[in-house]
Design a protein around this motif. Structure first.
Motif, short mmCIF file in Angstrom:
data_model
loop_
_atom_site.label_atom_id
_atom_site.label_comp_id
_atom_site.label_asym_id
_atom_site.label_seq_id
_atom_site.Cartn_x
_atom_site.Cartn_y
_atom_site.Cartn_z
N ILE A 2 9.49 21.97 46.29
CA ILE A 2 9.52 23.11 46.98
C ILE A 2 9.01 24.18 46.19
CG2 ILE A 2 11.81 23.70 46.31
CD1 ILE A 2 12.16 24.91 48.97
N ARG A 3 8.01 25.29 46.75
CA ARG A 3 7.53 26.14 46.15
C ARG A 3 7.98 27.54 47.02
NH1 ARG A 3 1.99 25.42 43.81
NH2 ARG A 3 2.93 24.27 42.25
N THR A 4 8.54 28.50 46.50
CA THR A 4 8.62 29.75 47.33
C THR A 4 7.95 30.89 46.46
OG1 THR A 4 10.47 30.46 45.94
CG2 THR A 4 11.10 29.11 47.87
N GLY A 34 12.84 23.47 42.65
CA GLY A 34 11.30 23.82 43.07
C GLY A 34 10.90 25.02 42.18
N ASP A 192 -0.48 31.93 50.72
CA ASP A 192 0.63 31.00 50.75
C ASP A 192 -0.19 29.41 50.59
OD1 ASP A 192 2.39 32.65 50.68
OD2 ASP A 192 2.59 32.98 52.98
N GLY A 196 0.08 26.71 47.26
CA GLY A 196 1.05 25.68 47.71
C GLY A 196 2.48 26.15 48.02
N THR A 198 5.53 26.02 49.86
CA THR A 198 6.08 25.02 51.05
C THR A 198 7.01 25.76 51.92
OG1 THR A 198 7.79 24.17 49.54
CG2 THR A 198 5.45 23.05 49.51
N LEU A 199 7.72 26.67 51.37
CA LEU A 199 8.75 27.22 52.09
C LEU A 199 8.57 29.03 51.94
CD1 LEU A 199 11.62 27.14 53.74
CD2 LEU A 199 12.58 27.84 51.29
N GLN A 217 -3.38 29.44 60.23
CA GLN A 217 -3.50 28.08 59.70
C GLN A 217 -4.04 27.10 60.32
OE1 GLN A 217 0.83 27.88 59.20
NE2 GLN A 217 0.87 29.15 57.40
N PRO A 223 -2.48 23.80 55.47
CA PRO A 223 -1.26 23.26 55.69
C PRO A 223 -0.08 24.04 56.01
CG PRO A 223 -1.54 23.45 53.12
CD PRO A 223 -2.82 24.28 54.11
N PRO A 225 3.61 25.44 56.18
CA PRO A 225 4.84 25.48 55.44
C PRO A 225 6.16 25.49 56.48
CG PRO A 225 4.07 27.89 55.44
CD PRO A 225 2.97 26.89 56.32
#
Ligand code: GLU
Length: 286
Positions: A2-4, A34, A192, A196, A198-199, A217, A223, A225
């Protein structure tokens, strides 16, 4: 993994509402093993000031919210935004528009999340841009045509659940501003994806924007998120906390000797200064 991210705009100092947003993004990343990134959204022309960015770094350190890697700066990514804009133009989805705010307000027949909905005055220019001098024009997305291309889109907010994208509530949004080869919607969506993320955590006030981001997107093959729109800190009158209405900035509190880590901890526990409250429930709008 996970990456915020926390993505403040350096057009003013941070206040407790921003601190809450940063705590949410930071803590979710840390709790789930993450990464937490910092992105400076500094493309707002004259309103973006480097001294605010310097303050942001100090504020986050004071709050005890360390970020991973180097902070990103939108002002260094303008070429990426312009390239995506060209792709959307080549897809026949953007048209130039010089309408002023006043003209739009006078002609609009509906209100959207950001005010009067653009009534499509210049949409007839779609595909005829060569005969129009695009100098000084903003470029709008024909949202109906874009949705025809993508078909129905869905996305998920961790708190609000599954959503069907309704980007049309904004009308034809500006993707390239007249002074900039980007807009908030285009830049945030591209960043975003490039980072990368993801959240995507951010305040509920930006919930409607995510419908537009989902469309972008899909159009650009990026991708998707998951989103997490958190409640907002409110003033006693129920309006969103804002520096201009008198709540002290984080910098003011830091310089007054307040304990930043204790403030972050209080925010985590939903303990707010007198008169400040958290908006209730989950906003499913629009
Ligand atoms: N830069 C935006 C703000 O400060 C936040 C954008 C986002 O989180 O997507 O309100």
């Amino acid at each position: 993994m996970i990456r915020t991210r926390f993505a403040p705009s350096p057009n003013g100092p941070l206040h407790l509402g921003h601190a809450y947003a940063a705590v949410v993004a930071h803590d979710i990343a840390r709790a789930r093993g993450g990464e937490f990134l910092l992105r400076i959204e500094d493309i707002d022309g004259e309103r973006s000031r480097p001294e605010f960015t310097e303050e942001f770094f100090r504020d986050l350190e004071w709050l005890g919210l360390g970020w991973d890697g180097e902070a990103g700066f939108q002002s260094r990514r303008l070429a990426t935004y312009a390239e995506a804009g060209e792709r959307l133009k080549a897809m026949g989805l953007l048209y130039p528009c010089r309408c002023t705010r006043a003209e739009i307000a006078a002609a609009a027949t509906a209100m959207g999340p950001d005010g009067p909905v653009y009534p499509g005055t210049c949409r007839h220019r779609l595909g005829t841009s060569e005969s129009v001098d695009p100098e000084g024009a903003a470029w709008r997305l024909d949202v109906t045509r874009a949705l025809d291309l993508t078909g129905a889109l869905t996305w998920t907010d961790e708190l609000a659940g599954p959503q069907t994208a309704t980007p049309e509530v904004f009308g034809d949004v500006v993707l390239l501003r007249k002074d900039l080869p980007a807009s908030y919607h285009l830049a945030a969506t591209l960043d975003d994806a490039a980072d990368g993320i993801t959240l995507v955590t951010r305040g509920m006030d930006l919930f409607p924007a995510s419908h537009v981001h989902r469309l972008l997107q899909a159009l650009l093959g990026l991708p998707m998120p998951v989103w997490h729109h958190h409640p907002l800190l409110l003033e006693p009158d129920g309006r969103k906390l804002a520096k201009r209405r008198g709540s002290p900035s984080l910098g003011d509190r830091r310089r007054a000797g307040e304990d930043g880590k204790a403030i972050a901890e209080a925010l985590r526990r939903h303990r707010f200064p007198a008169g400040i409250s958290l908006s209730s429930g989950v906003d499913h709008s629009p």
